[in-house]
Design an enzyme around this catalytic site. Structure first.
Site, PDB file in Angstrom:
ATOM      1  N   TYR A 141       0.826  -1.213   0.000  1.00 45.82           N
ATOM      2  CA  TYR A 141       0.000   0.000   0.000  1.00 45.82           C
ATOM      3  C   TYR A 141       0.862   1.265   0.000  1.00 45.82           C
ATOM      4  O   TYR A 141       0.373   2.345  -0.310  1.00 45.82           O
ATOM      5  CB  TYR A 141      -0.967   0.021   1.192  1.00 45.82           C
ATOM      6  CG  TYR A 141      -2.077  -1.009   1.101  1.00 45.82           C
ATOM      7  CD1 TYR A 141      -2.136  -1.912   0.055  1.00 45.82           C
ATOM      8  CD2 TYR A 141      -3.071  -1.080   2.065  1.00 45.82           C
ATOM      9  CE1 TYR A 141      -3.134  -2.863  -0.033  1.00 45.82           C
ATOM     10  CE2 TYR A 141      -4.094  -2.019   1.982  1.00 45.82           C
ATOM     11  CZ  TYR A 141      -4.105  -2.917   0.926  1.00 45.82           C
ATOM     12  OH  TYR A 141      -5.102  -3.856   0.854  1.00 45.82           O
ATOM     13  N   LYS A 190       2.969 -15.382   2.446  1.00 42.96           N
ATOM     14  CA  LYS A 190       2.891 -16.160   1.200  1.00 42.96           C
ATOM     15  C   LYS A 190       4.328 -16.508   0.822  1.00 42.96           C
ATOM     16  O   LYS A 190       4.817 -16.196  -0.274  1.00 42.96           O
ATOM     17  CB  LYS A 190       2.165 -15.302   0.137  1.00 42.96           C
ATOM     18  CG  LYS A 190       1.804 -16.006  -1.139  1.00 42.96           C
ATOM     19  CD  LYS A 190       0.702 -17.033  -0.989  1.00 42.96           C
ATOM     20  CE  LYS A 190       0.507 -17.783  -2.299  1.00 42.96           C
ATOM     21  NZ  LYS A 190      -0.244 -19.028  -2.134  1.00 42.96           N
ATOM     22  N   ASP A 222      -3.582 -18.006   1.759  1.00 38.27           N
ATOM     23  CA  ASP A 222      -4.720 -18.687   1.127  1.00 38.27           C
ATOM     24  C   ASP A 222      -5.287 -19.746   2.072  1.00 38.27           C
ATOM     25  O   ASP A 222      -6.508 -19.881   2.226  1.00 38.27           O
ATOM     26  CB  ASP A 222      -4.338 -19.270  -0.242  1.00 38.27           C
ATOM     27  CG  ASP A 222      -2.938 -19.866  -0.273  1.00 38.27           C
ATOM     28  OD1 ASP A 222      -2.199 -19.723   0.709  1.00 38.27           O
ATOM     29  OD2 ASP A 222      -2.592 -20.489  -1.287  1.00 38.27           O
ATOM     30  N   ASP A 246      -5.635  -6.538   5.645  1.00 36.05           N
ATOM     31  CA  ASP A 246      -6.816  -5.823   5.163  1.00 36.05           C
ATOM     32  C   ASP A 246      -7.896  -6.833   4.747  1.00 36.05           C
ATOM     33  O   ASP A 246      -9.067  -6.743   5.143  1.00 36.05           O
ATOM     34  CB  ASP A 246      -6.387  -4.965   3.957  1.00 36.05           C
ATOM     35  CG  ASP A 246      -7.445  -3.975   3.525  1.00 36.05           C
ATOM     36  OD1 ASP A 246      -8.483  -3.876   4.208  1.00 36.05           O
ATOM     37  OD2 ASP A 246      -7.244  -3.297   2.504  1.00 36.05           O
ATOM     38  N   ASP A 250     -11.535  -8.372   7.127  1.00 33.29           N
ATOM     39  CA  ASP A 250     -12.927  -8.298   6.682  1.00 33.29           C
ATOM     40  C   ASP A 250     -13.584  -9.676   6.756  1.00 33.29           C
ATOM     41  O   ASP A 250     -14.755  -9.807   7.096  1.00 33.29           O
ATOM     42  CB  ASP A 250     -13.025  -7.763   5.245  1.00 33.29           C
ATOM     43  CG  ASP A 250     -13.145  -6.245   5.220  1.00 33.29           C
ATOM     44  OD1 ASP A 250     -12.707  -5.604   6.198  1.00 33.29           O
ATOM     45  OD2 ASP A 250     -13.672  -5.692   4.225  1.00 33.29           O
TER      46      ASP A 250
END
Ligand code: NAD
Length: 362
Positions: A141, A190, A222, A246, A250
């Site tokens: 980001y 990852k 994942d 992020d 959620d």
């Protein structure tokens, strides 16, 4: 005297901030707390007024305060993909970066009375208590981003870059937090694909040597997204990077039933922090009295606890929210047929009343 900057923002932001401020006003009076607060503009409203999503002067005031209470920013009016055009969300990134708020804490709690609001089964949910700890000022980001073209056509890229010190400080906070919780950290990356994740994993393992009493495991992002739905009880602290955090936070929000219930804190190494609901500005329900103010109210509780050291008042707010939900009051997002539907304003008033009752007995 403690100072709070209040930034309501856009959409439902001002509606839910009003409910939190009612509570702050009551507690300030009741306990004679020496707290001042001042409002400022952020997001779309600031773009409309000043052409930029946050003024330097507002950032300075945030820096000089003890804490920032934020509503939410954004909305269709300011949605743009045009390069160079100001976006409301740029203000959030700027505040996080300028105040060096490198750690984002998102607790996920299951309210017994709301278990039916979740799409998951009761036996999967009961006992879930997760803290998502997201690195907030590094990674993709904030990395270099560019749009250009070459002989193959137009292209764009965003770079994921982490410094050792950035991983070290968030990992350290993760282990410290796990110490006062259930003693387990799951570091999510990852590392099978990304070099930045391989560095992340290496540093987390190094920092872990200082906290050997804490259980550490590593999980690919994942797999984590799958495990959160399959068996969320296995998690205590989820430690992860900016973008993975992020997305995963959620997902954890939906475990709890509604995005309207979850607060968050973004902290610096001292006690300065910014506190906001995890949801956005919900323009689809703006001005209709449908917004759930609980995430905002619980964000205020986190502010009192972490930045102002007022654990008693934070506990009172959290208990009042529990009780109002136990009594069956619901905003539209968490409403079930046998419950009492209330507006944003009603929900705020009910929580204030419950706080008054708790205070009478204190
Ligand atoms: P959103 O979180 O605003 O809304 C998603 C859904 O959840 C909507 O259906 C909304 O009505 C509902 N919802 C959200 N908060 C609620 C609440 N308190 N009570 C009841 N229902 C609630 O996400 P979105 O629709 O993707 O984004 C809307 C705008 O918010 C966009 O401009 C986006 O960029 C911005 N945004 C801001 C932040 C922030 O300020 N931190 C975070 C995410 C999105």
């Amino acid at each position: 005297m403690k100072n709070i900057m209040v930034l309501p923002g856009d959409g439902i932001g001002p509606e839910i901030i009003n409910e939190a401020i009612k509570i702050l006003d009551f507690l300030t009076l009741r306990y004679d707390l020496k707290i001042n607060y001042e409002y400022g503009d952020i997001g779309g409203i600031a773009i409309d007024k000043y052409g930029i999503p946050i003024k330097d002067e507002t950032i300075e005031k945030c820096k000089n305060s003890n804490a920032v209470l934020l509503g939410a920013v954004g909305g269709p009016k300011w949605d743009t993909t045009l390069p160079g055009k100001p976006r409301p969300e740029d203000a959030l990134l700027k505040v996080r970066k300028d105040l060096d708020l490198f750690a984002n804490l998102r607790p996920v709690k299951i309210y017994k009375s709301l278990i039916s609001s979740s799409t998951l089964k009761e036996e999967v949910l009961s006992g879930v208590d997760i803290l998502v700890l997201r690195e907030l000022t590094g990674g993709i980001y904030f990395g270099e981003k560019k749009r250009s073209s070459d002989e193959k056509g137009e292209y764009a890229y965003d770079i994921e870059k982490y410094y050792t010190y950035e991983v070290e400080r968030i990992a350290r906070l993760g282990f410290k937090t796990a110490k006062i919780r259930k003693g387990k950290v799951t570091s999510v990356d990852k590392a099978n694909i990304l070099e930045s994740s391989r560095l992340w994993r290496e540093i987390v393992n190094n920092v872990h040597k200082e906290y050997e009493d804490i259980e550490l495991n590593h999980m690919y992002v994942d797999n984590t997204s799958m495990q959160l739905i399959r068996n969320p009880k296995q998690f205590d602290v989820i430690l992860t990077s900016n973008m993975f955090g992020d997305i995963l936070s959620d997902e954890t929000a939906m475990i709890s039933g509604s995005i309207g219930l979850l607060p968050s804190a973004s902290l610096r190494e001292d006690s300065l922090g910014m506190y906001e609901p995890i949801h956005g500005s919900a323009p689809d329900i703006q001005g209709q009295g449908k917004a759930n103010p609980i995430a905002q109210i619980l964000s205020l509780a986190m502010l009192l606890r972490y930045s102002l050291n007022l654990a008693l008042q934070a506990d009172i707010i959290e208990k009042a929210v529990d009780t109002v939900l136990e009594k069956g009051y619901r905003t539209a997002d968490i409403y079930d047929d046998d419950k009492k539907l209330v507006s944003t304003n009603d929900m705020g008033n009910l929580i204030v009343n419950e706080i008054k009752i708790i205070c009478l007995n204190n």
